[in-house]
Design a protein around this motif. Sequence first.
Motif, mmCIF file in Angstrom:
data_model
loop_
_atom_site.group_PDB
_atom_site.id
_atom_site.type_symbol
_atom_site.label_atom_id
_atom_site.label_comp_id
_atom_site.label_asym_id
_atom_site.label_seq_id
_atom_site.Cartn_x
_atom_site.Cartn_y
_atom_site.Cartn_z
ATOM 1 N N THR A 65 0.775 -1.265 -0.060
ATOM 2 C CA THR A 65 -0.071 -0.127 0.088
ATOM 3 C C THR A 65 0.897 1.293 0.120
ATOM 4 O O THR A 65 0.301 2.264 -0.728
ATOM 5 C CB THR A 65 -0.800 -0.104 1.080
ATOM 6 O OG1 THR A 65 -1.875 -1.182 1.204
ATOM 7 C CG2 THR A 65 -1.694 1.215 1.413
ATOM 8 N N ALA A 66 2.053 1.213 0.663
ATOM 9 C CA ALA A 66 2.732 2.247 0.616
ATOM 10 C C ALA A 66 3.641 2.392 -0.712
ATOM 11 O O ALA A 66 3.760 3.894 -1.076
ATOM 12 C CB ALA A 66 4.013 2.080 1.489
ATOM 13 N N GLY A 67 3.560 1.585 -1.647
ATOM 14 C CA GLY A 67 3.844 1.638 -3.103
ATOM 15 C C GLY A 67 5.407 1.552 -3.457
ATOM 16 O O GLY A 67 5.920 1.818 -4.214
ATOM 17 N N ALA A 68 5.783 0.485 -2.677
ATOM 18 C CA ALA A 68 7.153 -0.124 -2.968
ATOM 19 C C ALA A 68 7.366 -0.717 -4.005
ATOM 20 O O ALA A 68 6.519 -1.401 -4.632
ATOM 21 C CB ALA A 68 7.554 -1.052 -1.785
ATOM 22 N N ALA A 73 4.707 7.805 -7.226
ATOM 23 C CA ALA A 73 3.463 7.614 -6.307
ATOM 24 C C ALA A 73 2.202 7.341 -7.066
ATOM 25 O O ALA A 73 1.270 6.640 -6.779
ATOM 26 C CB ALA A 73 3.439 9.024 -5.608
ATOM 27 N N GLU A 74 2.035 7.970 -8.306
ATOM 28 C CA GLU A 74 1.030 7.952 -9.190
ATOM 29 C C GLU A 74 0.614 6.439 -9.648
ATOM 30 O O GLU A 74 -0.464 6.020 -10.237
ATOM 31 C CB GLU A 74 1.039 8.863 -10.198
ATOM 32 C CG GLU A 74 1.030 10.312 -9.945
ATOM 33 C CD GLU A 74 -0.437 10.765 -8.877
ATOM 34 O OE1 GLU A 74 -1.486 10.358 -9.636
ATOM 35 O OE2 GLU A 74 -0.204 11.252 -7.921
ATOM 36 N N ASN A 75 1.699 5.659 -9.625
ATOM 37 C CA ASN A 75 1.602 4.312 -10.013
ATOM 38 C C ASN A 75 1.166 3.267 -9.066
ATOM 39 O O ASN A 75 0.974 1.993 -9.175
ATOM 40 C CB ASN A 75 3.056 3.843 -10.550
ATOM 41 C CG ASN A 75 3.275 4.621 -11.867
ATOM 42 O OD1 ASN A 75 2.497 4.882 -12.786
ATOM 43 N ND2 ASN A 75 4.648 4.981 -12.148
ATOM 44 N N ARG A 76 1.050 3.684 -7.796
ATOM 45 C CA ARG A 76 0.724 2.800 -6.870
ATOM 46 C C ARG A 76 -0.495 2.148 -6.988
ATOM 47 O O ARG A 76 -1.643 2.794 -7.591
ATOM 48 C CB ARG A 76 0.782 3.459 -5.369
ATOM 49 C CG ARG A 76 2.230 4.063 -4.764
ATOM 50 C CD ARG A 76 1.840 4.752 -3.531
ATOM 51 N NE ARG A 76 1.400 6.043 -3.842
ATOM 52 C CZ ARG A 76 1.029 7.075 -2.826
ATOM 53 N NH1 ARG A 76 1.552 6.772 -1.485
ATOM 54 N NH2 ARG A 76 0.752 8.252 -3.028
ATOM 55 N N TYR A 77 -0.937 0.971 -6.604
ATOM 56 C CA TYR A 77 -2.073 0.336 -6.760
ATOM 57 C C TYR A 77 -3.631 1.333 -6.217
ATOM 58 O O TYR A 77 -4.334 1.504 -6.826
ATOM 59 C CB TYR A 77 -2.216 -1.009 -6.344
ATOM 60 C CG TYR A 77 -2.733 -1.327 -4.924
ATOM 61 C CD1 TYR A 77 -3.978 -1.249 -4.550
ATOM 62 C CD2 TYR A 77 -1.551 -1.195 -3.873
ATOM 63 C CE1 TYR A 77 -4.268 -1.483 -3.223
ATOM 64 C CE2 TYR A 77 -1.917 -1.448 -2.477
ATOM 65 C CZ TYR A 77 -3.244 -1.526 -2.296
ATOM 66 O OH TYR A 77 -3.571 -1.650 -1.052
ATOM 67 N N ALA A 78 -3.060 1.611 -5.169
ATOM 68 C CA ALA A 78 -4.305 2.334 -4.411
ATOM 69 C C ALA A 78 -4.597 3.702 -5.349
ATOM 70 O O ALA A 78 -5.781 3.977 -5.235
ATOM 71 C CB ALA A 78 -3.849 2.828 -3.005
ATOM 72 N N VAL A 79 -3.679 4.368 -5.631
ATOM 73 C CA VAL A 79 -3.986 5.580 -6.481
ATOM 74 C C VAL A 79 -4.601 5.105 -7.688
ATOM 75 O O VAL A 79 -5.337 5.899 -8.185
ATOM 76 C CB VAL A 79 -2.863 6.289 -6.766
ATOM 77 C CG1 VAL A 79 -2.860 7.468 -7.806
ATOM 78 C CG2 VAL A 79 -1.995 6.859 -5.606
ATOM 79 N N HIS A 224 1.515 -3.652 -9.576
ATOM 80 C CA HIS A 224 0.711 -2.267 -9.189
ATOM 81 C C HIS A 224 -0.489 -2.315 -9.796
ATOM 82 O O HIS A 224 -1.446 -2.216 -9.640
ATOM 83 C CB HIS A 224 1.373 -1.293 -8.822
ATOM 84 C CG HIS A 224 2.320 -1.181 -7.384
ATOM 85 N ND1 HIS A 224 1.644 -0.974 -6.251
ATOM 86 C CD2 HIS A 224 3.383 -1.634 -7.132
ATOM 87 C CE1 HIS A 224 2.327 -1.103 -5.111
ATOM 88 N NE2 HIS A 224 3.488 -1.491 -5.731
ATOM 89 N N GLN A 225 -0.040 -2.473 -11.325
ATOM 90 C CA GLN A 225 -1.353 -1.915 -12.269
ATOM 91 C C GLN A 225 -2.120 -3.163 -12.188
ATOM 92 O O GLN A 225 -3.249 -3.180 -12.252
ATOM 93 C CB GLN A 225 -0.606 -1.786 -13.733
ATOM 94 C CG GLN A 225 -1.614 -1.411 -14.653
ATOM 95 C CD GLN A 225 -0.917 -1.122 -16.228
ATOM 96 O OE1 GLN A 225 0.374 -0.946 -16.285
ATOM 97 N NE2 GLN A 225 -1.570 -0.808 -17.032
ATOM 98 N N GLU A 226 -1.454 -4.414 -12.158
ATOM 99 C CA GLU A 226 -2.524 -5.617 -12.287
ATOM 100 C C GLU A 226 -3.182 -5.885 -11.151
ATOM 101 O O GLU A 226 -4.433 -6.270 -11.238
ATOM 102 C CB GLU A 226 -1.418 -6.794 -12.359
ATOM 103 C CG GLU A 226 -1.958 -8.161 -12.187
ATOM 104 C CD GLU A 226 -2.896 -8.585 -13.540
ATOM 105 O OE1 GLU A 226 -3.767 -9.603 -13.437
ATOM 106 O OE2 GLU A 226 -2.866 -7.916 -14.517
ATOM 107 N N LEU A 227 -2.694 -5.393 -9.818
ATOM 108 C CA LEU A 227 -3.588 -5.333 -8.700
ATOM 109 C C LEU A 227 -4.569 -4.412 -8.840
ATOM 110 O O LEU A 227 -5.865 -4.619 -8.167
ATOM 111 C CB LEU A 227 -2.582 -5.156 -7.337
ATOM 112 C CG LEU A 227 -3.245 -4.845 -6.295
ATOM 113 C CD1 LEU A 227 -4.160 -6.142 -5.889
ATOM 114 C CD2 LEU A 227 -2.277 -4.986 -4.921
ATOM 115 N N ALA A 228 -4.410 -3.126 -9.314
ATOM 116 C CA ALA A 228 -5.335 -2.036 -9.501
ATOM 117 C C ALA A 228 -6.421 -2.543 -10.187
ATOM 118 O O ALA A 228 -7.741 -2.449 -9.946
ATOM 119 C CB ALA A 228 -4.716 -0.961 -10.072
#
Length: 236
Positions: A65-68, A73-79, A224-228
């Motif tokens: 969730t922190a985006g490791a 930052a804009e590529n994090r799954y949550a965003v 991250h893209q896949e998870l999103a």
Amino acid sequence: MKLGPSRRLAAVAGLAVLLVVIVMFAGLSAVGRDGGSDYVSSYTPPPTEAATQLPVAAFLGDSYTAGANAEGAENRYAVRVCRAMTFRCTINGQAETGYISDGSGQRGEKRFVDRIFDLQRDGLPSLIVVQGGMNDPGSGVELRIAAVGTYQQIRAMYPDSRVLVFGPVAAPGLSLNDVIAKRDSLKTAAAEVGVEFVDPIGNGWFTDLSLFAKDGVNLNRRGHQELATRLTASLQ
């Protein structure tokens, strides 16, 4: 000495010229300090009225969730989920933390349960996603009890929020048996409290090893893209 009208007018005009020169000089000095056309303002405008009316999605989790390794930052799954579903995004991710684990403690990390209050930072969330469990020691009763307590506190503080628990991912750098045991404990806890549970292992997600970073644990940018994409589909 008393000045006549013509001298007073001349004095005023001279003062105006002097002020113009001072302003021009200050402007030239500012351009030199800021690098001319390369200067980028650090000012961040407040959100528009329309943006503040959007519902809030809050994400509570670990390094995922922190985006490791998301490469920005804009590529994090949550965003990405918030962007796809038109949410305002509150992200509370801390590496090495979990339901039991408070991380290394070097940067003020806290367990999930101790960060629940912070999820309302941008307003009461309509959606709360809880992700994690892989950093926690053990996988049996202790983890289940900690998870139940976390979900119950979320329910008590945010009774009108939709709560979704995202289970552990079978990362290649982790013991599959251990991850499955943690998944089972969290799934049981979610059912006990009555919150939704998304099971990436049971759903067959992340079997492509190229979605993971070199550490074999965290997701990379594509991961991250896949998870999103997967999570957005589960939420709709």
